[in-house]
Scaffold this active site. Structure first.
Site, PDB file in Angstrom:
ATOM      1  N   LYS A 215      10.216 -24.896  17.903  1.00  0.00           N
ATOM      2  CA  LYS A 215       9.009 -25.586  17.430  1.00  0.00           C
ATOM      3  C   LYS A 215       8.319 -24.737  16.354  1.00  0.00           C
ATOM      4  O   LYS A 215       7.989 -25.217  15.284  1.00  0.00           O
ATOM      5  CB  LYS A 215       8.067 -25.833  18.616  1.00  0.00           C
ATOM      6  CG  LYS A 215       6.777 -26.494  18.234  1.00  0.00           C
ATOM      7  CD  LYS A 215       5.937 -26.832  19.454  1.00  0.00           C
ATOM      8  CE  LYS A 215       4.547 -27.270  19.016  1.00  0.00           C
ATOM      9  NZ  LYS A 215       3.660 -27.563  20.120  1.00  0.00           N
ATOM     10  N   GLU A 221      13.576 -14.608  20.426  1.00  0.00           N
ATOM     11  CA  GLU A 221      14.911 -14.844  20.988  1.00  0.00           C
ATOM     12  C   GLU A 221      15.714 -15.780  20.085  1.00  0.00           C
ATOM     13  O   GLU A 221      16.871 -15.514  19.751  1.00  0.00           O
ATOM     14  CB  GLU A 221      14.805 -15.494  22.376  1.00  0.00           C
ATOM     15  CG  GLU A 221      14.256 -14.601  23.467  1.00  0.00           C
ATOM     16  CD  GLU A 221      12.739 -14.664  23.569  1.00  0.00           C
ATOM     17  OE1 GLU A 221      12.072 -15.043  22.577  1.00  0.00           O
ATOM     18  OE2 GLU A 221      12.227 -14.315  24.653  1.00  0.00           O
ATOM     19  N   GLY A 287       6.117 -27.838  23.655  1.00  0.00           N
ATOM     20  CA  GLY A 287       7.532 -27.476  23.791  1.00  0.00           C
ATOM     21  C   GLY A 287       8.170 -28.063  25.043  1.00  0.00           C
ATOM     22  O   GLY A 287       9.262 -28.636  25.012  1.00  0.00           O
ATOM     23  N   ARG A 288       7.469 -27.957  26.172  1.00  0.00           N
ATOM     24  CA  ARG A 288       8.052 -28.427  27.438  1.00  0.00           C
ATOM     25  C   ARG A 288       7.967 -29.942  27.589  1.00  0.00           C
ATOM     26  O   ARG A 288       8.398 -30.493  28.597  1.00  0.00           O
ATOM     27  CB  ARG A 288       7.387 -27.701  28.611  1.00  0.00           C
ATOM     28  CG  ARG A 288       5.879 -27.777  28.610  1.00  0.00           C
ATOM     29  CD  ARG A 288       5.275 -26.725  29.542  1.00  0.00           C
ATOM     30  NE  ARG A 288       3.824 -26.700  29.498  1.00  0.00           N
ATOM     31  CZ  ARG A 288       3.107 -26.000  28.620  1.00  0.00           C
ATOM     32  NH1 ARG A 288       3.691 -25.280  27.706  1.00  0.00           N
ATOM     33  NH2 ARG A 288       1.783 -26.025  28.663  1.00  0.00           N
ATOM     34  N   GLU A 373       4.472 -23.662  33.499  1.00  0.00           N
ATOM     35  CA  GLU A 373       3.852 -23.264  32.227  1.00  0.00           C
ATOM     36  C   GLU A 373       2.630 -24.154  31.977  1.00  0.00           C
ATOM     37  O   GLU A 373       1.695 -23.761  31.292  1.00  0.00           O
ATOM     38  CB  GLU A 373       4.863 -23.363  31.073  1.00  0.00           C
ATOM     39  CG  GLU A 373       4.513 -22.445  29.908  1.00  0.00           C
ATOM     40  CD  GLU A 373       5.591 -22.349  28.844  1.00  0.00           C
ATOM     41  OE1 GLU A 373       5.821 -23.350  28.149  1.00  0.00           O
ATOM     42  OE2 GLU A 373       6.210 -21.282  28.695  1.00  0.00           O
ATOM     43  N   HIS A 404      23.085 -24.564  52.447  1.00  0.00           N
ATOM     44  CA  HIS A 404      23.771 -23.362  52.933  1.00  0.00           C
ATOM     45  C   HIS A 404      23.118 -22.098  52.394  1.00  0.00           C
ATOM     46  O   HIS A 404      23.729 -21.024  52.394  1.00  0.00           O
ATOM     47  CB  HIS A 404      25.250 -23.419  52.545  1.00  0.00           C
ATOM     48  CG  HIS A 404      25.941 -24.575  53.209  1.00  0.00           C
ATOM     49  ND1 HIS A 404      26.506 -24.474  54.459  1.00  0.00           N
ATOM     50  CD2 HIS A 404      26.095 -25.862  52.822  1.00  0.00           C
ATOM     51  CE1 HIS A 404      27.006 -25.664  54.802  1.00  0.00           C
ATOM     52  NE2 HIS A 404      26.761 -26.518  53.826  1.00  0.00           N
ATOM     53  N   LYS A 528       5.020 -10.900  25.122  1.00  0.00           N
ATOM     54  CA  LYS A 528       5.649 -10.902  23.792  1.00  0.00           C
ATOM     55  C   LYS A 528       5.098  -9.748  22.955  1.00  0.00           C
ATOM     56  O   LYS A 528       5.830  -9.028  22.286  1.00  0.00           O
ATOM     57  CB  LYS A 528       5.345 -12.220  23.065  1.00  0.00           C
ATOM     58  CG  LYS A 528       6.064 -13.439  23.597  1.00  0.00           C
ATOM     59  CD  LYS A 528       5.746 -14.619  22.671  1.00  0.00           C
ATOM     60  CE  LYS A 528       6.141 -15.950  23.276  1.00  0.00           C
ATOM     61  NZ  LYS A 528       5.686 -17.093  22.501  1.00  0.00           N
TER      62      LYS A 528
HETATM   63  O1  F6P Z   1       7.570 -19.641  26.526  1.00  0.00           O
HETATM   64  C1  F6P Z   1       6.647 -19.835  25.530  1.00  0.00           C
HETATM   65  C2  F6P Z   1       7.080 -20.900  24.556  1.00  0.00           C
HETATM   66  O2  F6P Z   1       6.111 -20.972  23.570  1.00  0.00           O
HETATM   67  C3  F6P Z   1       7.315 -22.269  25.206  1.00  0.00           C
HETATM   68  O3  F6P Z   1       6.153 -22.971  25.422  1.00  0.00           O
HETATM   69  C4  F6P Z   1       8.239 -22.887  24.247  1.00  0.00           C
HETATM   70  O4  F6P Z   1       8.875 -24.002  24.800  1.00  0.00           O
HETATM   71  C5  F6P Z   1       9.169 -21.730  23.967  1.00  0.00           C
HETATM   72  O5  F6P Z   1       8.330 -20.599  23.941  1.00  0.00           O
HETATM   73  C6  F6P Z   1       9.957 -21.826  22.714  1.00  0.00           C
HETATM   74  O6  F6P Z   1       9.135 -21.916  21.577  1.00  0.00           O
HETATM   75  P1  F6P Z   1       9.704 -22.412  20.192  1.00  0.00           P
HETATM   76  O7  F6P Z   1      10.222 -23.781  20.372  1.00  0.00           O
HETATM   77  O8  F6P Z   1       8.548 -22.340  19.249  1.00  0.00           O
HETATM   78  O9  F6P Z   1      10.803 -21.476  19.778  1.00  0.00           O
END
Ligand code: F6P
Length: 562
Positions: A215, A221, A287-288, A373, A404, A528
């Site tokens: 987003k 990452e 995002g979620r 979240e 199990h 972060k």
């Molecule tokens: O975990 C934090 C967060 O901002 C989430 O809300 C989001 O889904 C995720 O990181 C990934 O963010 P982006 O889509 O901006 O890479």
């Protein structure tokens, strides 16, 4: 500053006090066994049919009075008004001063022009991107889209994290039997290099398309993995002789093997991805809450535009139901309110989600982000502290694997854990074992578990089996452990869209009662920031000296063993 009204403190309402009294009365003698025995209509009273899904709430610790009080509480905190404000695009995400409009992502094209929010015709914009995605996906699926050496795409590597990963991977797994284009999707999320290494293992770069999903397009990452994927792609194409290493051929390879999904299209261009191959969405999609936006591009490639349209229609039908059904008959609202009932009045802070469907094996992980979240917060949407416990720890595992593993604790542990069981009547893989329908064997387990949890087993029943007296207590099941059964006909794209929207709205209901802005996530920021400060300390003594004693000791261990 948003003009959202201040949250109403649910704990100060007469309904809250009445619920507390009601819980005390119930704790002193309410048993599901007796409730079922005395009311032949109980199942009917607490069962609901919503399109593709059937809900049985009868094995919960509720009676009609509970439902009435919970609906009263919902009205006292103006749940319906806030729901309508959300659908209308008011800025209910106060800390980010944003609209919360995931419901606009699944509105039909006929709604164009009807939802202009902050000057934007949301539905027109959504469908413009959908149409571009459908056209692109059709090209990939038909083989018209070719890699740099003229081969068609057989593999998609989708790179994202959190909401940019959990939704797509969950839905890909859930609908796998419908993947009809011979394109296999893999999802890379963790910054741990092992994730990327394993996902690209054995892949032919000439037939691989990478989708970078972020987003913000700033997530550490995802950008690290995206750069790694770019290096892998260019190096392996060179090694295969598909490109010669010249700048033009590298750029051509990126154009044909990389596309992006983001709200930050300028940053996508900076990465070197052709803006033609970038698909946008908007800051009013959390995002979620984004799997049904451009974030679902890999799904359209895997399953095709028609299936994705059915998926969106499922969401939309659930949105419509939630908005237009009176609270007392609205299973979405009732499930959210029941969660409040368990968390705040019964002290049950944990919630299991148990899909009796292997294809839904990533659903609990998906729900963890969606719910935790959203509602794992201690401050309300006006900045004041919360006045009650919030959030629930969502977790789970596909049945019968969980049976199990952790079901022992759910059956006989000292804490009761409300659980949602999700199952489907039909399977795409009907199988017989020695004449026995294996799917029925599976569903028999689902029904057996909810029955055992509700009704348990008495000491007399245990004794009647000839158990030695000293061992009787160990074999008794108290029962009265609450469960909700969600039964569907078949796990179709439509049913899955409904299921996801169900939990989105459950999360909203809980967040509203607690006074939370369920759409921000400031709690992820500190980690972060600190990771940026700490990482140099692996090699830099000055950075190391600034750390706390425990971090210093752990880095010393790292240095000693590297
Ligand atoms: O975990 C934090 C967060 O901002 C989430 O809300 C989001 O889904 C995720 O990181 C990934 O963010 P982006 O889509 O901006 O890479």
């Amino acid at each position: 500053m948003s003009c959202t009204p201040a949250p109403i403190d649910a704990t100060q309402t007469p309904e809250w006090a009445a619920l507390a009294t009601h819980q005390k009365e119930m704790a002193d003698g309410f048993t599901l066994k007796e409730e079922f025995a005395k009311d032949a209509q109980r199942v009917e009273k607490f069962s609901f049919d919503m399109d593709d899904l059937h809900f049985d709430l009868s094995k919960n610790l509720i009676d009609q009075k509970t439902v009435d009080l919970l609906c009263g509480l919902a009205r006292a905190v103006k749940l319906e008004e806030r729901r309508d404000a959300m659908y209308a695009g008011e800025h209910i995400n106060t800390t980010e001063d944003r609209a919360v409009l995931h419901t606009a992502l699944r509105r039909p094209a006929s709604d164009k022009g009807k939802f202009v929010v902050d000057g934007q015709d949301t539905v027109a914009d959504v469908h413009e991107v959908l149409d571009r995605m459908y056209a692109f996906a059709n090209k990939v699926r038909s083989g018209e889209w070719k890699g740099v050496s003229g081969k068609h795409i057989e593999h998609v590597v989708s790179i994202g994290i959190g909401g940019s990963d959990l939704g797509p991977v969950m839905v890909y797994e859930a609908l796998r039997p419908l993947a009809d284009a011979g394109i296999d999707c893999r999802y890379v999320s963790n910054i741990d290099p092992n994730d990327m290494a394993e996902k690209v293992k054995g892949l032919d770069p000439e037939t691989t398309l990478c989708i970078i999903v972020s987003k913000t397009f700033t997530t550490l990452e995802t950008l690290t993995n995206a750069r790694e994927a770019r290096t892998w792609m260019l190096q392996s194409l060179r090694a295969a002789g598909a490109i010669d290493g010249s700048a033009e051929q590298d750029a051509d390879a990126i154009r044909k093997h990389f596309v992006a999904v983001s709200t930050a299209l300028d940053l996508v261009a900076d990465f070197g991805i052709d803006p033609e191959n970038a698909f946008g969405f908007w800051n009013w999609v959390g995002g979620r809450y984004s799997v049904d936006s451009a974030v679902g591009l890999s799904l359209i490639i895997a399953f095709g535009p028609e299936r994705f349209q059915e998926f969106l229609a499922g969401f939309h039908d659930m949105d419509h139901y939630f908005k237009n059904t009176p609270l007392e008959k609205n299973v979405v609202a009732l499930m959210g309110l029941m969660n409040v009932w368990y968390v705040n009045f019964w002290g049950m802070g944990s919630h299991a989600v148990l899909p009796y469907n292997q294809y839904l094996h990533r659903f609990p992980a998906y729900l963890q982000q969606l719910t935790m979240e959203s509602n794992g917060k201690s401050v309300r949407w006006d900045g004041t502290p919360v006045t009650s416990a919030t959030g629930e720890v969502f977790w789970g595992e596909a049945g019968t694997n969980g049976q199990h593993a952790f079901y022992q604790l759910i059956h006989q542990g000292t804490r009761a854990i409300p659980a949602d069981f999700i199952a489907f009547v039909n399977t795409p893989n009907p199988t017989k074992d020695d004449g026995q329908d294996v799917h029925e064997l599976f569903l028999g387990n689902f029904l057996a578990q909810t029955k055992a949890l509700a009704f348990g087993k008495t000491a007399d029943e245990v004794r009647a089996e000839g158990t030695a007296e000293w061992m009787v207590p160990a074999r008794v099941f108290d029962g009265n452990r609450p469960t909700t059964s969600i039964f569907g006909c078949e796990l179709t794209p439509h049913a899955l869209g409904e299921l996801i929207a169900l939990y989105e709205h459950i999360t909203f209901v809980e967040g509203t009662v607690w006074g939370l802005d369920s759409y921000d996530q400031w709690g992820v920021e500190l980690g972060k920031q600190l990771a940026k400060q700490i990482t140099p300390a692996f090699h830099d003594d000055e950075a190391l000296a600034q750390q706390d004693a425990s971090t210093q000791a752990l880095i010393a261990y790292y240095r000693a063993h590297r």
